[in-house]
Design a protein around this motif. Structure first.
Motif, PDB file in Angstrom:
ATOM      1  N   TYR A   1       0.833  -1.201   0.000  1.00  0.00           N
ATOM      2  CA  TYR A   1       0.000   0.000   0.000  1.00  0.00           C
ATOM      3  C   TYR A   1       0.874   1.259   0.000  1.00  0.00           C
ATOM      4  CZ  TYR A   1      -3.406   3.480   1.454  1.00  0.00           C
ATOM      5  OH  TYR A   1      -4.180   4.605   1.517  1.00  0.00           O
ATOM      6  N   GLU A   2       1.867   1.286   0.909  1.00  0.00           N
ATOM      7  CA  GLU A   2       2.715   2.480   1.046  1.00  0.00           C
ATOM      8  C   GLU A   2       3.541   2.743  -0.206  1.00  0.00           C
ATOM      9  OE1 GLU A   2       3.664   2.557   5.835  1.00  0.00           O
ATOM     10  OE2 GLU A   2       4.601   1.019   4.577  1.00  0.00           O
TER      11      GLU A   2
ATOM     12  N   VAL B   1      -5.290   4.386  -4.441  1.00  0.00           N
ATOM     13  CA  VAL B   1      -4.428   3.219  -4.235  1.00  0.00           C
ATOM     14  C   VAL B   1      -5.262   1.941  -4.270  1.00  0.00           C
ATOM     15  CG1 VAL B   1      -2.908   2.035  -2.622  1.00  0.00           C
ATOM     16  CG2 VAL B   1      -2.663   4.486  -2.957  1.00  0.00           C
ATOM     17  N   MET B   2      -6.423   1.967  -3.603  1.00  0.00           N
ATOM     18  CA  MET B   2      -7.252   0.762  -3.597  1.00  0.00           C
ATOM     19  C   MET B   2      -7.755   0.470  -5.009  1.00  0.00           C
ATOM     20  SD  MET B   2      -6.569  -0.188  -0.721  1.00  0.00           S
ATOM     21  CE  MET B   2      -7.386  -1.749  -0.457  1.00  0.00           C
TER      22      MET B   2
ATOM     23  N   ARG C   1      -1.096  -5.009   2.781  1.00  0.00           N
ATOM     24  CA  ARG C   1      -0.245  -4.818   3.968  1.00  0.00           C
ATOM     25  C   ARG C   1       1.067  -5.587   3.909  1.00  0.00           C
ATOM     26  NH1 ARG C   1      -2.087  -1.811   7.426  1.00  0.00           N
ATOM     27  NH2 ARG C   1      -4.298  -1.244   7.560  1.00  0.00           N
ATOM     28  N   PHE C   2       1.243  -6.378   2.844  1.00  0.00           N
ATOM     29  CA  PHE C   2       2.472  -7.177   2.747  1.00  0.00           C
ATOM     30  C   PHE C   2       3.669  -6.310   2.402  1.00  0.00           C
ATOM     31  CE2 PHE C   2       1.135 -11.803   2.344  1.00  0.00           C
ATOM     32  CZ  PHE C   2      -0.108 -11.588   2.885  1.00  0.00           C
ATOM     33  N   LEU C   3       4.858  -6.784   2.805  1.00  0.00           N
ATOM     34  CA  LEU C   3       6.091  -6.122   2.382  1.00  0.00           C
ATOM     35  C   LEU C   3       6.566  -6.768   1.085  1.00  0.00           C
ATOM     36  CD1 LEU C   3       7.983  -5.798   5.787  1.00  0.00           C
ATOM     37  CD2 LEU C   3       7.040  -3.938   4.402  1.00  0.00           C
ATOM     38  N   PRO C   4       7.303  -6.036   0.248  1.00  0.00           N
ATOM     39  CA  PRO C   4       7.729  -6.581  -1.047  1.00  0.00           C
ATOM     40  C   PRO C   4       8.356  -7.975  -0.949  1.00  0.00           C
ATOM     41  CG  PRO C   4       8.243  -4.265  -0.961  1.00  0.00           C
ATOM     42  CD  PRO C   4       7.675  -4.627   0.387  1.00  0.00           C
ATOM     43  N   HIS C   5       9.222  -8.184   0.054  1.00  0.00           N
ATOM     44  CA  HIS C   5       9.925  -9.476   0.087  1.00  0.00           C
ATOM     45  C   HIS C   5       9.007 -10.638   0.439  1.00  0.00           C
ATOM     46  CE1 HIS C   5      10.159 -10.059   4.470  1.00  0.00           C
ATOM     47  NE2 HIS C   5      10.244  -8.748   4.528  1.00  0.00           N
TER      48      HIS C   5
END
Lengths: 297, 230
Positions: free
Chosen positions: B99-100, B120-121, B134-138
């Protein structure tokens, strides 16, 4: 810049502190250690300085008045001395009092001098203090030329030595602090630089999505400021506490009575302000210098 | 109305390498263009010129209304906001959530948080990653990361989307998925310029093909084919 963008920069800067945990730890540690040393030296040097000042303030001139001078001439001389530009205080010590002091200072052997009370050989004396103790010698020469002055005495040798010692202490102190601060700046700026180089890619990505240089710089500014302030917290509190305890200890120990320490109240606050200021400045400077390099993408 | 124009563009690097030697190109609004060619033929420089990572030595480049050749350093951000760029290596910010990462492109233009959230949505919906915001790229697969990058590239409604080997790091299956999304974006009116080495994609999803060899346009065909062995 809109208000919410500013708030975003503040938040972002604060978040980066947490996100870059180890890097933050490294930078803050560097700031902490250097400020600790700078602060400790500052306290030491300020106290040495004050001690030197108090030694200097004890320096006084004794002007011996001609035995032949009558009361009117003495008054005239007093006005003349008081009128000199460098003079701070003039105090008249009559020969009877002078002898009394002498007898007291000899203690038990003073008895021998009792006989002199009949035929007092001493001069009446003016005790003069210079405004600037370092000017004592000049003042002495000046007073010597006045009428009805028998002699001027100020312990020339000891006083000159004292002044040269206190002056060395002062300049050495300033040099040490300046040197420490210089080293500290580079050490800290370097640590911060390493943490930012690690984020080079990040900065490049920001530029690619259209962030202006200012937009990228602000969070780093905030981060640098926070790093510096965080680094100042431990040295400021530890040194303040330590100093208060030390002052208590010195004042509670009669053997150390000759040591007069500066009161904790203004000194620790001054030190806190200075260390926080240095910390903030170094943090901001370090991060701005480092981020600048990566903005040209 | 051309959205991308290149006029007699030359690019020689300071080390003497002549990467682009006189290119004239016109790309219409809403086109989908493949840029193909052997490695080292100038493809990469061609793409970099478009988002002003590199400056042309000679000639003029117009993207939307921006004149790139004499665009001042401080106006580059303005250009980058009008175009979206997608890379082979995704270029996501590793410490930011999905999201960020997408929201960042809007924060940069000082969009209101309500608008940021809405937009964004929306784009996460287009790339079908709404459930992983909410996930991080990795924590994502390569294909998913590239979808995040695409979402970021289109979130401020750019007129042009530039993609530099977007499927280069992905397996065939995932590559097709990325292509479906790019086509969908193209259908909404966004011009897409995509540098690629993927023969199958170029030969299957037929679009305009510009082949660059030796720093010149060797071929420019409407609905062309890849034309190289690999």
């Amino acid at each position: 810049m809109k208000g919410r963008t500013f708030v975003r920069h503040l938040k972002e800067g604060a978040k980066n502190i947490g996100r870059n945990g180890w890097m933050t730890f490294a930078s803050v540690s560097a700031v902490t250690i250097m400020l600790f040393v700078v602060g400790a030296f500052l306290l030491l040097i300020m106290n040495m300085n004050a001690f030197a000042d108090s030694l200097e303030d004890d320096v006084e001139l004794r002007v011996f008045i001609e035995l032949t001078a009558d009361e009117e001439q003495q008054d005239e001389l007093e006005t003349e001395i008081a009128g000199l530009s460098q003079v701070d205080t003039v105090e008249f010590v009559p020969r009877e009092e002078g002898l009394e002091n002498l007898i007291v200072s000899f203690g038990d052997q003073g008895q021998v001098l009792e006989a002199l009370r009949e035929e007092n050989p001493l001069n009446d004396v003016f005790v003069v203090q210079a405004e600037d103790p370092q000017q004592t010698q000049v003042l002495a020469d000046e007073i010597q030329t006045l009428e009805n002055v028998d002699d001027v005495e100020y312990g020339a040798d000891i006083v000159d030595q004292l002044f040269s010692v206190t002056n060395i202490l002062r300049y050495a102190g300033i040099a040490v602090i300046a040197g420490l601060m210089f080293t500290a700046m580079f050490l800290i700026a370097n640590t911060i630089k390493i943490t930012i180089i690690a984020r080079k890619r990040e900065i490049q990505i920001m530029k690619l999505v259209g962030a202006t240089n200012g937009f990228i710089r602000w969070p780093f500014f905030v981060e640098g400021l926070l790093l510096g302030l965080l680094g100042a917290v431990i040295p400021v509190s530890a040194l303040s506490y330590g100093y208060v305890r030390l002052v208590d200890l010195v004042e509670g120990t009669p053997e150390l009575g000759f040591l007069t320490m500066l009161p904790a109240n203004p000194l620790t606050l001054q030190m806190a302000a200075l260390l926080l200021g240095i910390g903030a400045f170094i943090g901001i400077w370090g991060s701005m210098m480092s981020v600048r390099k990566f903005l040209k993408v | 109305m051309y959205v991308i124009t290149m006029n007699e563009v030359w690019k020689t690097y300071p080390n003497g390498v002549m990467a682009i030697n006189g290119i004239d190109i016109h790309i219409d609004k809403g086109e989908f263009v493949y840029v193909v060619g052997p490695s080292g033929a100038g493809k990469s420089t061609f793409i970099k010129l478009m988002y002003r990572e590199e400056k042309p030595t000679r000639g003029t480049i117009t993207i939307d209304t921006e004149q790139l050749a004499d665009l001042k350093e401080r106006h580059i951000p303005r250009l980058r906001r009008k175009i979206g760029v997608v890379f082979q290596d995704f270029k996501l910010l590793p410490s930011l959530s999905v999201y960020e990462n997408v929201a960042f492109a809007l924060e940069v233009i000082e969009e209101s948080s309500a608008n940021i959230k809405r937009r964004v949505m929306q784009v996460l919906d287009i790339v079908r990653l709404k459930n992983k915001a909410r996930f991080l790229p990795h924590e994502l697969s390569g294909g998913e990361q590239q979808r995040v990058a695409i979402a970021r590239a289109i979130v401020n409604n750019p007129s042009v989307l530039i993609a530099d080997e977007p499927t280069g790091n992905l397996d065939p299956e995932t590559s097709w998925e990325i292509m479906r999304i790019l086509e969908e974006i193209n259908d909404r009116g966004t011009t897409i310029v995509m540098a690629t080495h993927n023969k199958e994609i170029v030969n299957t999803i037929r679009k305009r093909v510009i082949a660059i060899e030796g720093g010149r346009v060797a071929r420019d065909e409407v609905k062309g084919d890849y034309g190289y062995e690999r």
